[in-house]
Write a protein that holds these residues in place. Structure first.
Motif, PDB file in Angstrom:
ATOM      1  N   CYS A 206       0.837  -1.154  -0.076  1.00 34.63           N
ATOM      2  CA  CYS A 206      -0.080   0.036  -0.095  1.00 34.63           C
ATOM      3  C   CYS A 206       0.980   1.268  -0.122  1.00 34.63           C
ATOM      4  N   GLY A 207       0.347   2.439  -0.018  1.00 40.59           N
ATOM      5  CA  GLY A 207       1.061   3.541   0.229  1.00 40.59           C
ATOM      6  C   GLY A 207       1.923   3.784   1.321  1.00 40.59           C
ATOM      7  N   GLU A 208       2.786   4.862   1.290  1.00 38.43           N
ATOM      8  CA  GLU A 208       3.902   5.069   2.310  1.00 38.43           C
ATOM      9  C   GLU A 208       3.058   5.209   3.649  1.00 38.43           C
ATOM     10  N   SER A 209       3.867   4.780   4.442  1.00 36.45           N
ATOM     11  CA  SER A 209       3.238   4.517   5.838  1.00 36.45           C
ATOM     12  C   SER A 209       3.044   5.996   6.572  1.00 36.45           C
ATOM     13  N   ARG A 210       3.811   6.842   6.223  1.00 39.59           N
ATOM     14  CA  ARG A 210       3.657   8.156   6.867  1.00 39.59           C
ATOM     15  C   ARG A 210       2.593   9.238   6.268  1.00 39.59           C
ATOM     16  N   LYS A 211       2.797   9.123   4.857  1.00 41.37           N
ATOM     17  CA  LYS A 211       2.042   9.954   4.039  1.00 41.37           C
ATOM     18  C   LYS A 211       1.040   9.333   3.138  1.00 41.37           C
ATOM     19  N   GLY A 212       1.132   7.943   2.940  1.00 41.67           N
ATOM     20  CA  GLY A 212       0.109   7.446   1.978  1.00 41.67           C
ATOM     21  C   GLY A 212       0.331   7.680   0.755  1.00 41.67           C
ATOM     22  N   ARG A 213       1.375   8.476   0.429  1.00 39.61           N
ATOM     23  CA  ARG A 213       1.474   8.334  -0.950  1.00 39.61           C
ATOM     24  C   ARG A 213       1.673   7.103  -2.032  1.00 39.61           C
ATOM     25  N   THR A 214       0.852   7.223  -2.896  1.00 43.36           N
ATOM     26  CA  THR A 214       1.106   6.095  -4.041  1.00 43.36           C
ATOM     27  C   THR A 214       0.329   6.692  -5.215  1.00 43.36           C
ATOM     28  N   PHE A 215       0.729   6.161  -6.332  1.00 41.08           N
ATOM     29  CA  PHE A 215      -0.173   6.424  -7.500  1.00 41.08           C
ATOM     30  C   PHE A 215      -0.489   5.197  -8.177  1.00 41.08           C
ATOM     31  N   ARG A 216      -0.752   4.070  -7.291  1.00 35.38           N
ATOM     32  CA  ARG A 216      -1.179   2.930  -7.930  1.00 35.38           C
ATOM     33  C   ARG A 216      -2.423   2.511  -6.823  1.00 35.38           C
ATOM     34  N   PHE A 217      -3.703   2.409  -7.234  1.00 33.82           N
ATOM     35  CA  PHE A 217      -4.678   2.163  -6.396  1.00 33.82           C
ATOM     36  C   PHE A 217      -5.318   0.944  -6.568  1.00 33.82           C
ATOM     37  N   ASN A 218      -4.570  -0.111  -7.041  1.00 33.14           N
ATOM     38  CA  ASN A 218      -5.324  -1.500  -7.245  1.00 33.14           C
ATOM     39  C   ASN A 218      -5.085  -2.398  -5.986  1.00 33.14           C
ATOM     40  N   GLY A 219      -5.044  -3.559  -6.131  1.00 36.09           N
ATOM     41  CA  GLY A 219      -4.813  -4.471  -4.966  1.00 36.09           C
ATOM     42  C   GLY A 219      -5.732  -4.125  -3.747  1.00 36.09           C
ATOM     43  N   PHE A 220      -5.128  -3.884  -2.593  1.00 33.79           N
ATOM     44  CA  PHE A 220      -5.933  -3.458  -1.457  1.00 33.79           C
ATOM     45  C   PHE A 220      -6.776  -2.320  -1.472  1.00 33.79           C
ATOM     46  N   TYR A 221      -6.467  -1.357  -2.459  1.00 34.00           N
ATOM     47  CA  TYR A 221      -7.320  -0.298  -2.488  1.00 34.00           C
ATOM     48  C   TYR A 221      -8.862  -0.576  -3.246  1.00 34.00           C
TER      49      TYR A 221
END
Ligand SMILES: Cc1cc2nc3c(=O)[nH]c(=O)nc-3n(C[C@H](O)[C@H](O)[C@H](O)COP(=O)(O)OP(=O)(O)OC[C@H]3O[C@@H](n4cnc5c(N)ncnc54)[C@H](O)[C@@H]3O)c2cc1C
Ligand code: SF4
Lengths: 390, 615
Positions: free
Chosen positions: A199-214
């Motif tokens: 998933c996204g970064e632990s502190r800011k949640g940053r990511t640009f892929r929102f598949n999988g768990f999202y």
């Protein structure tokens, strides 16, 4: 065990350097002083360089760090990685380590051909380069889900399942065998890193892929928004017909029952945790091996459901062990999340002895509500990736 | 609006004659009721504006009279916007202003002097029914097809019965004046032009039912729409195509083909008898022992047998539980196989395989919406082809068993009334973002989620009306409150939306009869058309296929789209047409079952077997 820090840091070649894991990793490695060549496909009219620049901006990597990553445009599925003879040979002469982050993570059967082309045939091309180059260490990114088990313990060893949940898992398993065989013959050290669900970064949640768990969470968010709009901005009759209404404290009653198995859980790790662990293993564990970069304990689905209820202010979201009848809300949820449903019926856990041996710092891998909230806040702010064009 | 903008609108008139029928229950242009020459209809006035503004015709007394007969009621604005998106009312105003300015400057309108031939014509028909005034002639001189040369006739006449027609023909022969017969000119390929006389059939509007013999006799001024309307009132249906096409003309031109041809057939399958006046002015009917053999087919083409003065077309019963449904497909092969299967199994009364272009254009009330919807259907939902079926309860059940995924009538109505909300509707992201193995349309079509779709999509006449210009919103809201406007059975029977295919640009249609058991060949021809269109930079698209005769053959259309006011586009289109004709000819004539509609030109009364199965 030789400590990598004492060794000369050579030239790292990272494929899929504009992907979710690849970009994080490349930036992390660049921060640590590695010289990196990143293989990036131009896409949607954007050059490889521009794609990396956009990702860099999103991840707040400054210019000096990005400048340590030189981008080469190419495509793993093409001969000579689509680099052209000269560049291919030049790279072969200088590259000392290769990290293969390029992958197609689609679960759909109809994508099978593409998935296979990148995950297996692309890898073949890359390994060909590795055997012809100065590369002495090959790093293959894989998934922890390369086994047919849906319960019990999965070990850090090669698996030979007879069936797979999807082409992604199958090709990643084949890729593990392929890289093992080729590297063994060529005398190249090989690390295989098996990631949990990232998933996204632990502190800011940053990511640009929102598949999988999202993905399932996105569908719940979309439904919640639509029902809220119907109840608040229209007469709400259609929502109420489906049993959706407001209950106290502005919480939404959303009758959605999700079918799971006993003890089902998912193994979620933040992307920064993944890249830090990987680098650690690279640095110190350079004997070769298979490493699970996973949570020690899965996040139970019932916890995830609780987080979801709390975050989205909903009631009525439940899990069941048997197949209760589907209403329209369950129907759309199940249809939409069809490729991910097997993971809701999954209680396997991952042993990570190899990884743990090398872990000297205490990384908190628990997927708490706070972590969940960070991920959701970011996902919603980024409209589940719609705002990012890279 | 300035005059050049008005001219631009005027020149875009498609000449499909939709303003000649009351397809929206607005009534038709009141100015044309008394003397239905084309010039009195909005279509004619559009041409007249270009004519006077570009000084190709003078201002005559007749022109002033035509202009004065318009009361600016705005009916044409509604009708024309529905089909083409154009707003002819500005042209009607512009025309009035132009003539007023002309008169205000003290100019005197010209008066055309009748010559002997005109006087002879007027003696036959009465004075008001024959004219040589440029204001009457001009709208008969052109159409939007790039291959049609501008051909100004010398006379236009509107006969009222067979004996007048006979006399007119004899007069023409005697005076060596060439003539063309004109229905509503919606063949739009230059067939109704003449340097001599144009015979406009629009006064002959008799309809006579012979219910005992399942037949309705119509005169040559009766349109498909009017016939269908009368037939439906009595509980029947006819096989009719373009609503504005006059039935006799359609039979004469190429024979009638429609989605109902799946069960009712084409050519001679459609009629019981017909009456003609031949080129010597003699009457005959097809049940006459010594009548010309119009059942035969000459693929090299044949001369028109004369003027058709009545055709008795077949009446069909239809089950009350009939409903439409659409089976979506992601590829042509799947859609064609399914359609021919329906043919083999004799399922459904009407079947048509539509492409993404037709589907989106037909159901969308504006061009902009059509483009967005095409992207939504093809791109987001993955619907590249759609098999439209009109079927009774039993057949619909079978179809559901054959193909689990269908767009039901209920869902289609929801989608049509929700069109304005479909693309860009955030809540539908749930479908857009789907990444599984199904085609996204399968999710949309899942009957179980219909209640949810009803909530997600803002679907109502009001919602749809938001897509049209503000001043037409109220009209569209009322219009789309009528259930027939989204009803696939009604729309298939009355076809009031098919001429929307000309909204973006005028379609030059290539119609072929093709073997439905050789889908690979059909796809090859289709990609050839596409290749030709593309290399000549012509917007092009697959149109439709309807299976014929138990799925053995099919009638297939491919369209090249052209802006008739753009010279470069016209040139490109002409080049593309020439190449397409060569290509078609290379496929026709062999034993592969491909026939071009050209082979039935003026042979619409021939036996379908003679066309389809004789080489
Ligand atoms: C948007 C669009 C879609 C169409 N789709 C279809 C379709 O699906 N199926 C289909 O069958 N057709 C279709 N057509 C073609 C059209 O319906 C036919 O060409 C029809 O003949 C047009 O009718 P009309 O009254 O306008 O004929 P016109 O164009 O006026 O005349 C057609 C021909 O018939 C001759 N003619 C007319 N009346 C008589 C008469 N009484 N006696 C002798 N000769 C006469 C004319 O000289 C001319 O050669 C379509 C046309 C358009 C514009
Ligand atoms: S505005 Fe004029 S041309 Fe248009 S329908 Fe009314 S009367 Fe006819």
């Amino acid at each position: 065990m030789i400590n990598r820090q004492e060794e000369e840091k050579g030239l790292l070649f990272i494929t899929g350097a504009s992907g979710f894991l690849g970009s994080h990793l490349a930036i992390e490695l660049a921060k640590r002083g590695y010289s990196i060549v990143g293989l990036i496909r131009p896409l949607n009219g954007l050059s490889g360089e521009e794609r990396l620049r956009r990702i860099g901006r999103l991840l707040e990597a400054d210019f000096r760090i990005l400048s340590r990553i030189s981008v080469v445009e190419g495509d793993m599925t093409l001969p000579e990685l689509g680099l052209g003879k000269d560049l291919y040979h030049e790279l072969s002469r200088s590259v000392t380590e290769i990290i293969n982050c390029a992958a197609d993570t689609s679960f759909a059967k109809k994508k099978r051909e593409v998935v296979e082309r990148i995950n297996v045939y692309g890898l073949e091309n890359l390994l060909k380069m590795a055997t012809k180059s100065k590369c002495s260490f090959f790093h293959q990114i894989s998934t922890a889900y390369v086994s047919e088990k849906t319960s019990g313990i999965c070990k850090e060893e090669l698996t030979s399942p007879k069936k797979f949940t999807n082409a992604y898992e199958e090709t990643k398993c084949r890729a593990e065998h392929l890289s093992t065989n080729v590297c063994h013959k060529a005398g190249i050290r090989l690390n295989i890193y098996r990631a949990g669900i990232v998933c996204g970064e632990s502190r800011k949640g940053r990511t640009f892929r929102f598949n999988g768990f999202y993905y399932p969470l996105k569908s719940i968010h979309r439904l919640v928004e639509s029902f809220r709009t119907n109840l608040l901005e229209k007469d709400g009759e259609k929502a109420r017909k489906m049993g959706v209404r407001f209950v106290e404290e502005n919480r939404l009653m959303l009758p959605l029952t999700i079918r799971v198995t006993e003890n089902a859980g998912i193994n979620v790790i933040p992307v920064d945790y993944f890249s830090r662990m990987l680098i650690k293993i690279m640095d110190v564990g350079n004997q070769g091996g298979i490493f699970h970069i996973t949570q020690e304990k899965n996040c139970p689905l019932k916890d995830l459901i609780e987080y979801t209820r709390k975050y989205f202010h909903i009631e009525g979201l439940n899990i069941t062990l048997d197949g209760s009848p589907e209403g329209p809300i369950e129907r759309i949820f199940n249809l939409y999340n069809e490729p991910y449903l097997p993971y809701l019926q999954d209680s396997r856990v991952f042993s990570s002895e190899n990884t743990m041996q090398l872990r000297d710092e205490k990384l908190d891998d628990r997927f708490t509500y706070e972590r969940f909230k960070i991920c959701m806040d970011y996902a919603i702010k980024a409209d589940w990736g719609k705002t990012f064009k890279g | 609006m300035n005059k050049t903008d008005i001219l631009q609108t005027a020149r875009q008139c498609r000449h499909y004659a939709m303003c000649k029928i009351d397809f929206l229950k607005t009534g038709i242009c009141p100015a044309a009721i008394d003397r239905p020459f084309v010039s009195f209809f909005p279509q004619g006035r559009m041409d007249l504006f270009s004519g006077v503004y570009e000084r190709r015709i003078p201002v005559t007394k007749e022109l002033v009279h035509i202009v004065e007969s318009c009361n600016l009621c705005g009916i044409c604005d509604k009708q024309c916007h529905f089909v083409t998106g154009l707003r002819p009312l500005t042209v009607m105003k512009g025309l009035k202003e132009y003539v007023q300015e002309f008169l205000d400057k003290g100019n005197v309108p010209e008066e055309s002097k009748p010559d002997d031939f005109l006087i002879a014509l007027q003696t036959i028909t009465g004075q008001k029914w024959a004219s040589s005034d440029p204001a009457i002639l001009f709208p008969y001189a052109d159409d939007p097809c790039p291959a049609t040369p501008f051909t100004m006739p010398r006379y236009v006449v509107m006969p009222s019965n067979s004996s007048e027609i006979s006399e007119i023909i004899k007069l023409c022969r005697r005076e060596e004046i060439p003539y063309a017969v004109r229905g509503n000119g919606a063949s739009v390929i230059g067939f109704v032009m003449s340097t001599g006389l144009v015979m406009d059939m629009n006064r002959m509007k008799g309809i006579r039912f012979d219910e005992k013999n399942w037949c309705v006799y119509v005169q040559p001024g009766v349109s498909a729409f009017e016939t269908q309307k009368e037939a439906v009132k009595k509980g029947y249906r006819v096989n009719a195509a373009e609503p504005s096409a006059l039935l006799c003309a359609n039979m004469m031109c190429s024979g009638i083909f429609s989605n109902f041809s799946h069960s009712y057939g084409i050519l001679a399958d459609n009629y019981v008898n017909a009456e003609f006046v031949d080129h010597d002015g003699n009457l005959f009917n097809l049940n006459q022992f010594d009548a010309p053999n119009l059942f035969s087919n000459d693929k090299m083409g044949r001369k028109s047998p004369g003027v058709c003065t009545e055709v008795g077309v077949k009446l069909y019963p239809f089950p009350e539980d009939e409903e439409g449904l659409i089976v979506p497909f992601s590829d042509m092969e799947g859609a064609l196989s399914f359609a021919s299967e329906l043919g083999r199994r004799r399922i459904g009364n009407a079947v048509g395989v539509l492409g993404g272009e037709y589907l989106s254009v037909f159901i969308s009330p504006t061009e902009e919406l059509a483009r967005r919807i095409k992207r939504f259907f093809s791109g987001t939902l993955g619907i590249k082809y759609a098999v439209l079926v009109v079927a009774d309860t039993y057949d619909r059940k079978i179809i559901q068993e054959m193909e689990k995924v269908v767009i039901s009538q209920k869902l289609l109505s929801l989608l049509i009334l929700g069109l304005a909300d479909l693309n860009g509707n955030e809540s539908l992201s749930i479908i857009e973002e789907y990444v599984g193995d199904r085609e996204p349309y399968e999710i949309l079509c899942d009957g179980e989620i219909l209640p949810l779709l009803e909530l997600l999509i803002d679907s109502s006449p009001e919602s749809l009306a938001k897509a049209v210009p503000e001043d037409l919103e109220g009209f569209y809201k009322d219009l789309y409150s009528r259930p027939e406007m989204t009803n696939m059975v009604w729309l298939s029977m009355f076809r009031i939306i098919s001429s929307r295919m000309g909204r973006y640009k005028h379609p030059v249609a290539f119609v072929l009869y093709v073997p439905m058991d050789n889908i690979a060949l059909i796809m090859e021809i289709d990609s050839e058309f596409k290749r030709i269109g593309d290399i000549h930079h012509i917007h092009n698209d697959y149109g439709f296929i309807t299976p014929l005769d138990m799925g053995k053959r099919g009638v297939y259309e491919f369209d090249f789209y052209v802006d008739p006011t753009d010279d470069a586009d016209r040139r490109n289109c002409l080049n593309a047409m020439a190449e397409a004709v060569e290509m078609i000819e290379s496929y026709c004539g062999g034993a592969n079952g491909v026939k071009w509609i050209q082979s039935v030109l003026y042979q619409g009364f021939c036996r379908s077997e003679n066309l389809l199965y004789l080489d």
